[in-house]
Scaffold this motif. Structure first.
Motif, PDB file in Angstrom:
ATOM      1  N   GLU A  22      38.671  37.006  52.599  1.00 29.18           N
ATOM      2  CA  GLU A  22      38.194  36.338  53.816  1.00 29.18           C
ATOM      3  C   GLU A  22      39.387  35.915  54.658  1.00 29.18           C
ATOM      4  OE1 GLU A  22      35.894  33.191  52.129  1.00 29.18           O
ATOM      5  OE2 GLU A  22      37.635  32.032  51.563  1.00 29.18           O
ATOM      6  N   ARG A  23      39.113  35.603  55.887  1.00 29.69           N
ATOM      7  CA  ARG A  23      40.158  35.120  56.778  1.00 29.69           C
ATOM      8  C   ARG A  23      40.476  33.665  56.422  1.00 29.69           C
ATOM      9  NH1 ARG A  23      36.754  38.376  59.755  1.00 29.69           N
ATOM     10  NH2 ARG A  23      37.805  40.094  60.818  1.00 29.69           N
ATOM     11  N   ALA A  24      41.741  33.381  56.169  1.00 22.80           N
ATOM     12  CA  ALA A  24      42.137  32.041  55.734  1.00 22.80           C
ATOM     13  C   ALA A  24      42.104  31.029  56.861  1.00 22.80           C
ATOM     14  CB  ALA A  24      43.533  32.084  55.111  1.00 22.80           C
ATOM     15  N   ARG A  25      42.255  31.487  58.101  1.00 22.42           N
ATOM     16  CA  ARG A  25      42.327  30.577  59.246  1.00 22.42           C
ATOM     17  C   ARG A  25      41.165  30.728  60.218  1.00 22.42           C
ATOM     18  NH1 ARG A  25      48.610  30.819  61.208  1.00 22.42           N
ATOM     19  NH2 ARG A  25      49.537  29.964  59.321  1.00 22.42           N
ATOM     20  N   GLY A  26      40.115  31.400  59.814  1.00 25.49           N
ATOM     21  CA  GLY A  26      38.964  31.555  60.690  1.00 25.49           C
ATOM     22  C   GLY A  26      38.839  32.968  61.233  1.00 25.49           C
ATOM     23  N   ASP A  27      37.743  33.222  61.927  1.00 28.09           N
ATOM     24  CA  ASP A  27      37.394  34.569  62.385  1.00 28.09           C
ATOM     25  C   ASP A  27      38.398  35.187  63.348  1.00 28.09           C
ATOM     26  OD1 ASP A  27      35.141  34.505  60.839  1.00 28.09           O
ATOM     27  OD2 ASP A  27      33.804  33.922  62.472  1.00 28.09           O
ATOM     28  N   HIS A  28      39.193  34.394  64.007  1.00 22.78           N
ATOM     29  CA  HIS A  28      40.118  34.909  65.020  1.00 22.78           C
ATOM     30  C   HIS A  28      41.410  35.477  64.431  1.00 22.78           C
ATOM     31  CE1 HIS A  28      41.670  30.951  64.056  1.00 22.78           C
ATOM     32  NE2 HIS A  28      42.823  31.325  64.571  1.00 22.78           N
ATOM     33  N   ASP A  29      41.675  35.284  63.154  1.00 18.40           N
ATOM     34  CA  ASP A  29      42.984  35.596  62.581  1.00 18.40           C
ATOM     35  C   ASP A  29      42.860  36.624  61.460  1.00 18.40           C
ATOM     36  OD1 ASP A  29      45.562  35.618  61.659  1.00 18.40           O
ATOM     37  OD2 ASP A  29      45.709  33.462  61.378  1.00 18.40           O
ATOM     38  N   ASP A  30      43.192  37.892  61.754  1.00 17.97           N
ATOM     39  CA  ASP A  30      43.071  38.957  60.762  1.00 17.97           C
ATOM     40  C   ASP A  30      44.291  39.114  59.868  1.00 17.97           C
ATOM     41  OD1 ASP A  30      40.497  39.839  61.245  1.00 17.97           O
ATOM     42  OD2 ASP A  30      41.116  41.281  62.768  1.00 17.97           O
ATOM     43  N   ASP A  31      45.414  38.448  60.174  1.00 22.85           N
ATOM     44  CA  ASP A  31      46.595  38.711  59.367  1.00 22.85           C
ATOM     45  C   ASP A  31      46.951  37.586  58.389  1.00 22.85           C
ATOM     46  OD1 ASP A  31      47.511  36.993  61.312  1.00 22.85           O
ATOM     47  OD2 ASP A  31      49.297  38.151  61.805  1.00 22.85           O
ATOM     48  N   HIS A  32      46.132  36.535  58.319  1.00 26.19           N
ATOM     49  CA  HIS A  32      46.262  35.498  57.293  1.00 26.19           C
ATOM     50  C   HIS A  32      44.975  35.545  56.463  1.00 26.19           C
ATOM     51  CE1 HIS A  32      49.223  34.039  60.183  1.00 26.19           C
ATOM     52  NE2 HIS A  32      49.791  33.404  59.170  1.00 26.19           N
ATOM     53  N   LEU A  33      45.096  36.058  55.251  1.00 24.29           N
ATOM     54  CA  LEU A  33      43.909  36.305  54.437  1.00 24.29           C
ATOM     55  C   LEU A  33      43.958  35.530  53.124  1.00 24.29           C
ATOM     56  CD1 LEU A  33      43.736  40.172  54.909  1.00 24.29           C
ATOM     57  CD2 LEU A  33      42.446  38.434  56.152  1.00 24.29           C
ATOM     58  N   ARG A  34      42.765  35.321  52.556  1.00 23.60           N
ATOM     59  CA  ARG A  34      42.604  34.680  51.250  1.00 23.60           C
ATOM     60  C   ARG A  34      41.809  35.663  50.386  1.00 23.60           C
ATOM     61  NH1 ARG A  34      39.656  30.526  52.814  1.00 23.60           N
ATOM     62  NH2 ARG A  34      41.499  29.321  53.329  1.00 23.60           N
ATOM     63  N   ALA A  35      42.319  35.954  49.179  1.00 19.69           N
ATOM     64  CA  ALA A  35      41.651  36.913  48.306  1.00 19.69           C
ATOM     65  C   ALA A  35      41.481  36.348  46.905  1.00 19.69           C
ATOM     66  CB  ALA A  35      42.460  38.205  48.233  1.00 19.69           C
ATOM     67  N   THR A  36      40.322  36.630  46.329  1.00 12.46           N
ATOM     68  CA  THR A  36      40.070  36.375  44.917  1.00 12.46           C
ATOM     69  C   THR A  36      39.794  37.734  44.287  1.00 12.46           C
ATOM     70  OG1 THR A  36      39.144  34.193  45.377  1.00 12.46           O
ATOM     71  CG2 THR A  36      38.608  35.186  43.246  1.00 12.46           C
ATOM     72  N   VAL A  37      40.558  38.060  43.267  1.00 15.89           N
ATOM     73  CA  VAL A  37      40.448  39.369  42.635  1.00 15.89           C
ATOM     74  C   VAL A  37      40.183  39.158  41.144  1.00 15.89           C
ATOM     75  CG1 VAL A  37      41.572  41.581  42.246  1.00 15.89           C
ATOM     76  CG2 VAL A  37      42.094  40.279  44.322  1.00 15.89           C
ATOM     77  N   VAL A  38      39.094  39.763  40.658  1.00  9.90           N
ATOM     78  CA  VAL A  38      38.687  39.626  39.265  1.00  9.90           C
ATOM     79  C   VAL A  38      38.675  41.017  38.635  1.00  9.90           C
ATOM     80  CG1 VAL A  38      36.877  38.825  37.708  1.00  9.90           C
ATOM     81  CG2 VAL A  38      37.236  37.658  39.896  1.00  9.90           C
ATOM     82  N   SER A  39      39.404  41.164  37.524  1.00  8.57           N
ATOM     83  CA  SER A  39      39.443  42.468  36.852  1.00  8.57           C
ATOM     84  C   SER A  39      39.857  42.296  35.393  1.00  8.57           C
ATOM     85  CB  SER A  39      40.446  43.395  37.540  1.00  8.57           C
ATOM     86  OG  SER A  39      40.578  44.605  36.809  1.00  8.57           O
ATOM     87  N   PRO A  40      39.235  43.071  34.489  1.00 12.42           N
ATOM     88  CA  PRO A  40      39.691  43.060  33.105  1.00 12.42           C
ATOM     89  C   PRO A  40      41.093  43.668  32.977  1.00 12.42           C
ATOM     90  CG  PRO A  40      37.936  44.679  33.407  1.00 12.42           C
ATOM     91  CD  PRO A  40      38.055  43.914  34.678  1.00 12.42           C
ATOM     92  N   ALA A  41      41.565  44.374  33.988  1.00  8.90           N
ATOM     93  CA  ALA A  41      42.916  44.944  33.961  1.00  8.90           C
ATOM     94  C   ALA A  41      43.985  43.851  33.918  1.00  8.90           C
ATOM     95  CB  ALA A  41      43.128  45.840  35.180  1.00  8.90           C
ATOM     96  N   PHE A  42      43.621  42.628  34.272  1.00 10.65           N
ATOM     97  CA  PHE A  42      44.569  41.517  34.258  1.00 10.65           C
ATOM     98  C   PHE A  42      44.762  40.911  32.865  1.00 10.65           C
ATOM     99  CE2 PHE A  42      43.052  40.635  38.847  1.00 10.65           C
ATOM    100  CZ  PHE A  42      43.992  41.515  39.373  1.00 10.65           C
ATOM    101  N   GLU A  43      43.903  41.287  31.935  1.00 11.11           N
ATOM    102  CA  GLU A  43      43.969  40.736  30.574  1.00 11.11           C
ATOM    103  C   GLU A  43      45.360  40.942  29.975  1.00 11.11           C
ATOM    104  OE1 GLU A  43      42.695  38.613  27.486  1.00 11.11           O
ATOM    105  OE2 GLU A  43      41.245  39.231  29.005  1.00 11.11           O
ATOM    106  N   GLY A  44      45.965  39.859  29.516  1.00 13.45           N
ATOM    107  CA  GLY A  44      47.261  39.926  28.873  1.00 13.45           C
ATOM    108  C   GLY A  44      48.444  40.043  29.828  1.00 13.45           C
ATOM    109  N   GLU A  45      48.182  40.106  31.127  1.00 12.71           N
ATOM    110  CA  GLU A  45      49.252  40.217  32.123  1.00 12.71           C
ATOM    111  C   GLU A  45      49.632  38.823  32.619  1.00 12.71           C
ATOM    112  OE1 GLU A  45      50.722  42.999  32.880  1.00 12.71           O
ATOM    113  OE2 GLU A  45      49.335  44.388  31.927  1.00 12.71           O
ATOM    114  N   SER A  46      50.897  38.632  32.908  1.00 10.94           N
ATOM    115  CA  SER A  46      51.326  37.354  33.485  1.00 10.94           C
ATOM    116  C   SER A  46      50.748  37.220  34.893  1.00 10.94           C
ATOM    117  CB  SER A  46      52.852  37.279  33.548  1.00 10.94           C
ATOM    118  OG  SER A  46      53.342  38.181  34.532  1.00 10.94           O
TER     119      SER A  46
END
Length: 77
Positions: A22-46
């Motif tokens: 999603e946009r971190a600063r509102g609908d007007h700002d496409d280059d500041h983003l917030r992401a949540t990423v969930v994956s089993p590929a992260f298991e055991g990774e720092s």
């Protein structure tokens, strides 16, 4: 790059991944983003390695189209 395009790029690069971006600063700002990423590929990774996986998925966009990315990564519950 839209949040949807960022989600697609991350999900295509990381196995069995679900990305929410999603946009971190509102609908007007496409280059500041917030992401949540969930994956089993992260298991055991720092946390650093998990974030590197996401940054690698985004490639050059991290230096050209995305100015800032607030990133949360985790494995599925």
């Amino acid at each position: 790059m839209t949040p949807e395009e960022v989600e697609e790029r991350i999900e295509a690069a990381i196995d069995d991944c679900e990305a929410t971006v999603e946009r971190a600063r509102g609908d007007h700002d496409d280059d500041h983003l917030r992401a949540t990423v969930v994956s089993p590929a992260f298991e055991g990774e720092s946390l650093l390695d998990q974030h590197d996986m996401v940054y690698d998925a985004l490639g050059e966009a991290m230096t050209t189209e995305i100015h800032a990315l607030e990133l949360t990564t985790r494995t599925p519950e």
